[in-house]
Design a protein around this motif. Structure first.
Motif, PDB file in Angstrom:
ATOM      1  N   GLY A 313      10.734  -5.841   9.382  1.00 31.95           N
ATOM      2  CA  GLY A 313      11.386  -4.911   8.456  1.00 31.95           C
ATOM      3  C   GLY A 313      10.472  -4.084   7.592  1.00 31.95           C
ATOM      4  O   GLY A 313      10.959  -3.299   6.766  1.00 31.95           O
ATOM      5  N   GLY A 314       9.157  -4.200   7.740  1.00 31.42           N
ATOM      6  CA  GLY A 314       8.233  -3.403   6.940  1.00 31.42           C
ATOM      7  C   GLY A 314       8.255  -1.936   7.349  1.00 31.42           C
ATOM      8  O   GLY A 314       8.807  -1.566   8.388  1.00 31.42           O
ATOM      9  N   VAL A 315       7.654  -1.085   6.515  1.00 29.67           N
ATOM     10  CA  VAL A 315       7.584   0.362   6.765  1.00 29.67           C
ATOM     11  C   VAL A 315       6.128   0.731   6.977  1.00 29.67           C
ATOM     12  O   VAL A 315       5.242   0.297   6.232  1.00 29.67           O
ATOM     13  CB  VAL A 315       8.163   1.158   5.590  1.00 29.67           C
ATOM     14  N   SER A 316       5.861   1.541   8.001  1.00 36.13           N
ATOM     15  CA  SER A 316       4.478   1.906   8.311  1.00 36.13           C
ATOM     16  C   SER A 316       3.839   2.700   7.179  1.00 36.13           C
ATOM     17  O   SER A 316       4.491   3.482   6.485  1.00 36.13           O
ATOM     18  CB  SER A 316       4.436   2.727   9.616  1.00 36.13           C
ATOM     19  N   ALA A 317       2.529   2.457   6.986  1.00 35.61           N
ATOM     20  CA  ALA A 317       1.791   3.076   5.893  1.00 35.61           C
ATOM     21  C   ALA A 317       1.395   4.491   6.248  1.00 35.61           C
ATOM     22  O   ALA A 317       1.148   4.812   7.412  1.00 35.61           O
ATOM     23  CB  ALA A 317       0.544   2.249   5.583  1.00 35.61           C
ATOM     24  N   ARG A 318       1.274   5.375   5.243  1.00 38.94           N
ATOM     25  CA  ARG A 318       0.843   6.746   5.480  1.00 38.94           C
ATOM     26  C   ARG A 318      -0.665   6.897   5.300  1.00 38.94           C
ATOM     27  O   ARG A 318      -1.250   7.889   5.714  1.00 38.94           O
ATOM     28  CB  ARG A 318       1.563   7.724   4.559  1.00 38.94           C
ATOM     29  N   GLU A 319      -1.325   5.964   4.613  1.00 37.37           N
ATOM     30  CA  GLU A 319      -2.785   6.046   4.455  1.00 37.37           C
ATOM     31  C   GLU A 319      -3.363   4.656   4.327  1.00 37.37           C
ATOM     32  O   GLU A 319      -2.650   3.689   4.096  1.00 37.37           O
ATOM     33  CB  GLU A 319      -3.150   6.890   3.247  1.00 37.37           C
TER      34      GLU A 319
END
Length: 319
Positions: A313-319
């Motif tokens: 359920g995590g969200v991918s990081a942008r940096e």
């Protein structure tokens, strides 16, 4: 008599020695390095009347004053994209571009003085060309005293020729294409925060266009310096892989199969990679080889942990 079967992009551009070029640069909280990039773009050998630079601020902090930095440069204009991710930002730049040719680089890159000239030349002289992936040369804070992570980067970072020849894409730190190629195949997948260049490049190839590597079309890119730098990059790449290869798979069984294979590859001790590093003549002595092996193991296990977080359920990081 010319070849009547040549693609539209080649027919359109073959008679133009100097087409108008739109350079697109996404930026997020990197005003200092953006300024250096824009200085390099102001000093190109390409005719100044035949290119523009579109800087897309992707939600930088107000204190960065991206618009103020861009205003210092004659060839550059600033715009804004609120959707997080460099591919959403690049799409915004494409929507505003006036050029027949589109060139992509990043805010932390330093294009060579003849970057535009050589990129356009390679694009024009290749029939049915879909993209030119140029060389990405890594540089260091102190070349005489590399950190452990810089040492790893000197061997492993951004092998553009390998990206192109093995996987049919170019890292968007240095890519040229025709605007009408983008019109035909579509822009980047704006939902991706990493690996969007992989998906787009392979899509270009799937339409029958030819991708090429160009050694003489060069930008310089700073090496990651610290374990924190490589940690953040690994999170982003793991998230990009997950979103592109696993999350979008429609079949439940195939999605989970891909996930567990990927996880197993990360968690399996990278003995073969380490063995190859020990044979690499660019690394001097056992100490350097051990240091690079350590970074490699660190990356693999960080990647595995991030994929597990995303799976639950995590969200991918942008940096």
């Amino acid at each position: 008599m010319g070849n009547q079967n040549q693609p539209d992009s080649y027919k359109l551009m073959s008679h133009l020695s100097s087409p108008f070029v739109s350079v697109i640069i996404p930026v997020f909280n990197d005003a200092k390095r953006l300024k250096i990039c824009l200085e390099a773009l102001e000093n190109q050998t390409y005719p100044k009347s035949l290119y523009e630079v579109i800087v897309v601020d992707n939600g930088s902090d107000e204190a960065e004053d991206i618009e103020g930095v861009v205003a210092q440069f004659e060839k550059a204009i600033a715009t804004y994209e609120s959707a997080p991710g460099s591919y959403a930002a690049r799409n915004k730049g494409i929507s505003l571009a006036k050029g027949e040719v589109i060139a992509f680089t990043d805010a932390d890159c330093i294009p060579a003085p003849d970057w535009l000239e050589k990129g356009v030349e390679n694009l024009l002289q290749t029939p049915n060309c879909g993209l030119v992936a140029g060389k990405i040369e890594i540089f260091f804070k102190n070349p005489k005293q590399l950190t452990t992570v810089e040492l790893y980067e000197s061997i492993m970072a951004l092998p553009q020729r390998e990206f192109l020849e093995k996987h049919q894409y170019g890292a968007t730190a240095n890519v040229f294409t025709f605007k009408n190629v983008i019109d035909k195949v579509g822009g980047f997948d704006a939902s991706l925060k990493s690996s969007g260049d992989v998906e787009w490049g392979q899509r270009v190839a799937s339409f029958g266009y030819k991708p090429i590597y160009a050694e003489d079309t060069c930008v310089s890119h700073p090496a990651r310096y610290s374990f924190n730098d490589i940690y953040k990059r690994t999170l982003r790449h793991a998230g990009g892989y997950y979103d592109l290869q696993i999350k979008k798979e429609k079949s439940f069984l195939e999605r989970n199969k891909r996930f567990f294979i990927s996880l197993a590859q990360d968690l399996t001790p990278p003995l073969m990679f380490a063995f190859n590093l020990f044979l690499d003549s660019r690394l001097k002595g056992v100490q350097q080889k051990l240091k690079v092996s350590l970074v490699l193991i660190f990356i693999r296990y960080v990647s595995a942990w991030e994929k597990l977080k995303l799976k639950f359920g995590g969200v991918s990081a942008r940096e």
